[in-house]
Design a protein around this motif. Structure first.
Motif, short mmCIF file in Angstrom:
data_model
loop_
_atom_site.label_atom_id
_atom_site.label_comp_id
_atom_site.label_asym_id
_atom_site.label_seq_id
_atom_site.Cartn_x
_atom_site.Cartn_y
_atom_site.Cartn_z
N MET A 1 11.31 6.62 8.94
CA MET A 1 10.66 5.27 8.31
C MET A 1 9.44 5.24 8.64
O MET A 1 9.57 4.51 10.09
CB MET A 1 11.26 4.32 7.66
N GLY A 2 8.34 5.22 8.88
CA GLY A 2 6.86 5.19 8.89
C GLY A 2 6.36 3.67 8.26
O GLY A 2 5.40 2.74 7.84
N SER A 3 7.50 2.44 9.64
CA SER A 3 6.88 1.27 8.89
C SER A 3 5.45 0.58 9.79
O SER A 3 5.44 -0.02 9.01
CB SER A 3 7.73 0.05 10.35
N LEU A 4 4.92 1.60 10.24
CA LEU A 4 3.58 0.68 10.99
C LEU A 4 2.59 1.61 9.53
O LEU A 4 1.79 0.95 9.39
CB LEU A 4 3.69 2.08 12.06
N THR A 5 3.00 2.83 9.19
CA THR A 5 1.92 3.23 8.19
C THR A 5 2.56 2.78 6.25
O THR A 5 1.68 2.98 5.48
CB THR A 5 2.34 4.51 7.97
N GLY A 6 3.36 2.23 6.99
CA GLY A 6 4.11 2.17 5.60
C GLY A 6 4.37 2.62 4.22
O GLY A 6 5.01 3.12 3.25
N GLN A 7 4.50 4.13 5.23
CA GLN A 7 4.87 5.19 4.79
C GLN A 7 6.96 4.95 4.66
O GLN A 7 6.99 5.83 6.27
CB GLN A 7 4.15 6.36 4.71
N VAL A 8 7.58 5.69 3.19
CA VAL A 8 9.04 6.23 3.74
C VAL A 8 8.79 7.12 2.71
O VAL A 8 8.65 7.47 1.70
CB VAL A 8 9.38 4.87 2.35
N PRO A 9 9.41 8.42 3.52
CA PRO A 9 9.27 9.62 3.13
C PRO A 9 10.42 9.57 2.20
O PRO A 9 11.15 9.14 2.04
CB PRO A 9 10.31 10.19 4.74
N PHE A 10 9.91 10.73 1.39
CA PHE A 10 10.90 11.09 0.03
C PHE A 10 10.73 12.92 -0.30
O PHE A 10 9.77 13.21 -1.26
CB PHE A 10 10.10 10.20 -0.87
N PRO A 11 11.16 13.14 1.19
CA PRO A 11 10.94 14.79 0.77
C PRO A 11 11.80 15.50 -0.48
O PRO A 11 11.67 16.57 -0.51
CB PRO A 11 11.49 15.18 2.30
N GLU A 12 12.28 14.78 -1.48
CA GLU A 12 12.91 15.23 -2.70
C GLU A 12 12.21 15.36 -3.67
O GLU A 12 12.06 16.06 -4.37
CB GLU A 12 14.51 14.64 -3.03
N ALA A 13 10.64 14.31 -3.50
CA ALA A 13 10.22 14.51 -4.26
C ALA A 13 8.96 15.70 -3.78
O ALA A 13 7.56 15.73 -4.32
CB ALA A 13 8.84 12.83 -4.65
N GLY A 14 9.26 16.86 -2.83
CA GLY A 14 8.06 17.15 -2.70
C GLY A 14 7.77 17.75 -1.20
O GLY A 14 8.15 16.46 -0.67
N ASP A 15 6.83 18.80 -0.36
CA ASP A 15 6.92 18.18 1.00
C ASP A 15 6.05 17.50 1.34
O ASP A 15 4.78 17.31 1.10
CB ASP A 15 6.06 20.15 1.24
N GLY A 16 6.14 16.78 2.23
CA GLY A 16 5.43 15.30 2.97
C GLY A 16 5.14 14.62 2.05
O GLY A 16 4.26 13.52 2.26
N ALA A 17 5.97 14.33 0.61
CA ALA A 17 5.74 13.43 -0.13
C ALA A 17 6.25 12.00 0.80
O ALA A 17 7.69 12.18 1.30
CB ALA A 17 6.80 13.82 -1.32
N PHE A 18 5.80 11.50 0.11
CA PHE A 18 6.48 9.36 0.67
C PHE A 18 5.87 8.70 -0.19
O PHE A 18 4.96 8.72 -1.25
CB PHE A 18 5.55 8.95 2.31
N THR B 1 2.34 5.22 -6.67
CA THR B 1 2.88 4.98 -4.95
C THR B 1 3.08 6.04 -4.66
O THR B 1 3.49 6.61 -3.28
CB THR B 1 4.55 3.99 -4.79
N LEU B 2 4.49 7.11 -5.60
CA LEU B 2 4.32 8.33 -4.95
C LEU B 2 3.49 9.39 -4.14
O LEU B 2 1.88 9.15 -4.96
CB LEU B 2 4.83 9.55 -5.63
N ASP C 1 13.16 -0.17 0.16
CA ASP C 1 12.28 -0.39 1.35
C ASP C 1 10.66 -0.27 1.43
O ASP C 1 9.84 -1.55 2.09
CB ASP C 1 12.85 0.86 2.48
N ALA C 2 9.77 0.52 1.03
CA ALA C 2 8.54 0.43 0.69
C ALA C 2 7.81 -0.77 -0.02
O ALA C 2 6.96 -1.40 0.18
CB ALA C 2 7.74 2.43 -0.10
N LEU C 3 8.44 -1.15 -0.84
CA LEU C 3 7.88 -2.93 -1.52
C LEU C 3 8.40 -3.76 -0.09
O LEU C 3 6.92 -4.39 0.24
CB LEU C 3 8.45 -3.00 -2.62
#
Length: 142
Positions: A1-18, A61-62, A93-95
């Motif tokens: 989880m990218g806590s410094l960037t706020g990006q929560v990876p969500f690869p199921e939604a596509g390559d590199g999706a968060f 947010t995606l 988590d992202a929220l």
């Protein structure tokens, strides 16, 4: 989880999706649902795996990184193959990261600890005064 960037990876939604709640994303959702109601609205939707809430949130947010900048990911909802519930903990988590800088579990743990401290303090103050802290609740504690 990218806590410094706020990006929560969500690869199921596509390559590199968060999932990331940017300030404008939060503001738009607050305008729709009210600033004081937003967290509860999203949390209830996530706890119930509400397709309408998850879709609304993910439409804002995606994202994915294109040329170093976050860009929206547009899903064809009729072709999504993962269950609604898969997105729910990632959304929470992202929220929480956007609002508190911490993931959902840590945010909730801290809120529960704070509530316990407040309750203990109120009970201690009532005991000093000789008051019954349960008197107003009909003798029942929560």
């Amino acid at each position: 989880m990218g806590s410094l960037t706020g990006q929560v990876p969500f690869p199921e939604a596509g390559d590199g999706a968060f999932i990331k709640f940017g300030w404008r994303d939060l503001a738009e959702l607050e305008e729709r649902h009210g600033a004081t109601e937003l967290f509860g609205y999203i949390e209830r939707g996530a706890n119930n795996a509400s397709a309408s809430v998850v879709m609304e949130v993910l439409e804002l947010t995606l994202k994915t990184n294109k040329d170093g900048q976050p860009k929206p990911v547009k899903l064809n909802w009729d072709e999504v193959e993962w269950p609604v519930s898969l997105a729910c903990p990632k959304i929470m988590d992202a929220l929480c990261i956007a609002q508190t800088g911490k993931p959902y579990a840590e945010t909730i743990d801290e809120a529960l600890e704070q509530a316990a401290k407040i309750k203990a303090q109120a009970e201690a103050e009532a005991a000093k005064k000789g008051d019954d802290p349960l008197a107003d609740s009909g003798g029942q504690s929560e």
